[in-house]
Design a protein around this motif. Structure first.
Motif, PDB file in Angstrom:
ATOM      1  N   THR A 271      59.912  48.945  13.330  1.00 63.86           N
ATOM      2  CA  THR A 271      59.380  50.004  14.020  1.00 63.86           C
ATOM      3  C   THR A 271      58.160  50.798  12.841  1.00 63.86           C
ATOM      4  O   THR A 271      57.541  50.215  12.999  1.00 63.86           O
TER       5      THR A 271
ATOM      6  N   HIS B 178      54.996  49.016  12.096  1.00 63.71           N
ATOM      7  CA  HIS B 178      53.994  48.878  13.029  1.00 63.71           C
ATOM      8  C   HIS B 178      53.197  50.206  12.770  1.00 63.71           C
ATOM      9  O   HIS B 178      52.179  50.228  13.105  1.00 63.71           O
TER      10      HIS B 178
ATOM     11  N   VAL C 141      56.145  54.320  19.385  1.00 64.69           N
ATOM     12  CA  VAL C 141      56.936  53.382  19.572  1.00 64.69           C
ATOM     13  C   VAL C 141      57.958  53.512  19.992  1.00 64.69           C
ATOM     14  O   VAL C 141      57.990  54.382  20.842  1.00 64.69           O
TER      15      VAL C 141
ATOM     16  N   SER D  51      62.807  57.937  15.029  1.00 65.65           N
ATOM     17  CA  SER D  51      60.930  58.035  15.065  1.00 65.65           C
ATOM     18  C   SER D  51      60.957  58.644  13.816  1.00 65.65           C
ATOM     19  O   SER D  51      60.662  58.205  12.729  1.00 65.65           O
TER      20      SER D  51
ATOM     21  N   HIS E 138      62.734  57.029  11.291  1.00 65.25           N
ATOM     22  CA  HIS E 138      61.385  56.017  10.475  1.00 65.25           C
ATOM     23  C   HIS E 138      60.068  56.717   9.392  1.00 65.25           C
ATOM     24  O   HIS E 138      60.329  56.631   8.863  1.00 65.25           O
TER      25      HIS E 138
END
Length: 107
Positions: free
Chosen positions: A29, A32, A51, A58, A61
């Motif tokens: 993730t 990405h 995502v 999120s 991350h």
């Protein structure tokens, strides 16, 4: 009385550590997110990047990427913009980001 802009903590260029960058980008993730920001070529909001995780995950991350020195997060009004610290990373670790971001999933 004017409100002070919110600022987030980021490592300086010299504080960015290779193992932190590699750890941050080892998650699919987060990789990405970094690739998408790189493709945009400019700072983007979190909502600009799709995502497949919850909002709280999120947020985690993005924090890992910021604390590792991979991205710089700044506030513009109520939006949080995310920019890849490509210049800092290329200076610290020449060729690393090209190698990591240039490899597609499954290669």
């Amino acid at each position: 009385m004017s409100a002070q802009p919110r600022e987030l903590s980021h490592p300086t260029r010299d504080e960015i550590r290779l193992e932190s960058v590699l750890h941050a980008l080892s998650d699919p993730t987060r990789l990405h997110i970094a690739r998408t920001i790189d493709q945009f070529g400019a700072a983007v909001t979190c909502s600009d990047i799709e995502v497949e995780v919850t909002k709280s995950t999120s947020t985690h991350h993005y924090r890992v990427l910021r604390e590792a020195g991979v991205i710089r997060q700044t506030y513009q009004g109520t939006a949080k913009l995310n920019g890849l610290r490509r210049d800092d990373l290329d200076t610290r670790f020449p060729g690393l980001m090209t190698a990591i971001l240039g490899v597609e999933d499954g290669e």
